[in-house]
Enzyme design. Structure first.
Site, PDB file in Angstrom:
ATOM      1  N   ASP A   1       0.828  -1.203   0.090  1.00 14.88           N
ATOM      2  CA  ASP A   1       0.038  -0.032   0.006  1.00 14.88           C
ATOM      3  C   ASP A   1       0.950   1.304   0.021  1.00 14.88           C
ATOM      4  O   ASP A   1       1.821   1.363  -0.695  1.00 14.88           O
ATOM      5  CB  ASP A   1      -1.030  -0.005   1.169  1.00 14.88           C
ATOM      6  N   TRP A   2       0.630   2.310   1.120  1.00 15.46           N
ATOM      7  CA  TRP A   2       1.579   3.213   0.953  1.00 15.46           C
ATOM      8  C   TRP A   2       2.892   3.218   1.197  1.00 15.46           C
ATOM      9  O   TRP A   2       3.903   3.955   1.188  1.00 15.46           O
ATOM     10  CB  TRP A   2       1.056   4.429   1.806  1.00 15.46           C
TER      11      TRP A   2
ATOM     12  N   TRP B   1     -12.354   4.028  -4.044  1.00 18.43           N
ATOM     13  CA  TRP B   1     -11.833   4.411  -2.764  1.00 18.43           C
ATOM     14  C   TRP B   1     -11.732   5.679  -2.383  1.00 18.43           C
ATOM     15  O   TRP B   1     -11.758   6.397  -1.466  1.00 18.43           O
ATOM     16  CB  TRP B   1     -10.535   3.527  -2.441  1.00 18.43           C
TER      17      TRP B   1
ATOM     18  N   ASP C   1      -7.515  -8.648  -4.113  1.00 21.44           N
ATOM     19  CA  ASP C   1      -7.303  -7.276  -3.698  1.00 21.44           C
ATOM     20  C   ASP C   1      -7.893  -6.293  -5.100  1.00 21.44           C
ATOM     21  O   ASP C   1      -7.374  -6.524  -6.070  1.00 21.44           O
ATOM     22  CB  ASP C   1      -5.907  -6.821  -3.531  1.00 21.44           C
TER      23      ASP C   1
ATOM     24  N   HIS D   1      -6.625  -7.123   0.576  1.00 23.27           N
ATOM     25  CA  HIS D   1      -5.524  -6.021   0.313  1.00 23.27           C
ATOM     26  C   HIS D   1      -4.666  -5.981   1.632  1.00 23.27           C
ATOM     27  O   HIS D   1      -3.455  -5.715   1.336  1.00 23.27           O
ATOM     28  CB  HIS D   1      -6.403  -4.727   0.174  1.00 23.27           C
TER      29      HIS D   1
END
Length: 297
Positions: free
Chosen positions: A116-117, A157, A244, A274
């Site tokens: 992710d980030w 999202w 995901d 995810h």
């Protein structure tokens, strides 16, 4: 910039998260990290939005016997101090925070693990500081170069985050991004850093600052990272889950982009969403252990 500090009692008795807190100062704020200290190899585990180092607890427990596991909380998340305003959270703020973190700890020979980030920040960071990087593990993330469509799942999202803002609850988001039903104590642990809405500026901000346009902050770093990954000659493992909707198509992108990714078996974590570390942490840990053993020198 003003910061809030989550009361320590919020982190009492969290399930499977019994790590002693460590802190250093970055941008005038206290940044928290887990550090198991022992081990010749350093694994740097970078979380994303809106989770924190709690996400890596299963992996840390499975790997700490052999490796030094380091897992920071981004400023605004976990036990780290939290900027109070949504506009405080910028790509550069978080990028330079992580840059300062690895510099202050003088981490070297890193196997960097991103999701992710954690990937949005960690992949360009690894490219710009490749002298510190030994291997890279890429999980459920992508490159945000500004010249590619990030997909309908991401757009949905982002729109939801824009509407909900600081009402977003971390535990609800993590539950929504997993296949299995999480227990109440696990959901509560993801919410623990954010006892009130005023603590959630980072949770609200991060979906909005992903570099999705050419001129957005960070997009240039991602384009440079893409160019560097085309000739990356250090070991790389691409390890995505099968369920995901946000980042799934990036699995093939990274496999095709990075020459050394093709030197390792293509493995998909089945039955996970995810936040694959939450649902399959022990399995992922064994995949990473095998990857390191295959690519040790």
């Amino acid at each position: 910039m003003e910061f809030l500090r989550t009361p320590d009692e919020q982190f009492d008795n969290l399930p499977d998260y019994d790590f002693a807190p460590n802190y250093l100062e970055v941008h005038g704020a206290r940044m928290h990290y887990v550090d198991t200290v022992e081990g010749d190899e350093t694994l740097l585990m970078l979380h994303g939005e809106p989770s924190w180092s709690f996400l890596y607890r299963h992996m840390i427990h499975a790997l700490k016997d052999s490796y030094r596991c380091v897992a920071p909380d981004l400023l605004g998340f976990g036990r780290s101090d939290k900027p109070t305003q949504i506009e405080d959270h910028t790509f550069d703020f978080h990028y330079t925070s992580l840059e300062a973190f690895i510099t202050q700890l003088d981490l070297t020979d890193i196997t960097i693990i991103v999701q992710d980030w954690g990937g949005i920040l960690g992949i360009p960071l690894a490219m710009e500081h490749e002298d510190r990087i030994k291997r890279i593990v890429i999980m459920n993330t992508g490159l945000a170069t500004g010249d590619i469509d990030l997909g309908e799942g991401f757009k949905q999202w982002q729109n939801a985050a824009r509407k909900i803002g600081m009402r977003l609850e971390s535990g609800t988001v993590v539950q929504g991004g997993t296949v299995a039903d999480l227990s109440k104590d696990v959901v509560d642990a993801y919410n623990a850093p954010f006892p009130e809405r005023k603590y959630r500026a980072g949770v609200a901000a991060m979906p909005l600052i992903v570099p999705s346009e050419l001129d957005m902050a960070g997009a240039d770093k991602h384009r440079a990272a893409r160019d560097r990954l085309k000739t990356w000659d250090k070991p790389a493992l691409v390890l995505f889950s099968d369920q995901d909707p946000i980042t799934s198509r990036a699995r093939h992108f990274f496999r095709q982009l990075i020459p050394t990714a093709q030197d390792n078996p293509e493995t998909v974590i089945e039955g996970a969403g995810h936040f694959l570390q939450e649902e399959a942490g022990a399995e992922i840990a064994e995949q990473i252990r095998a990857f390191i053993e295959r690519n040790s020198s």
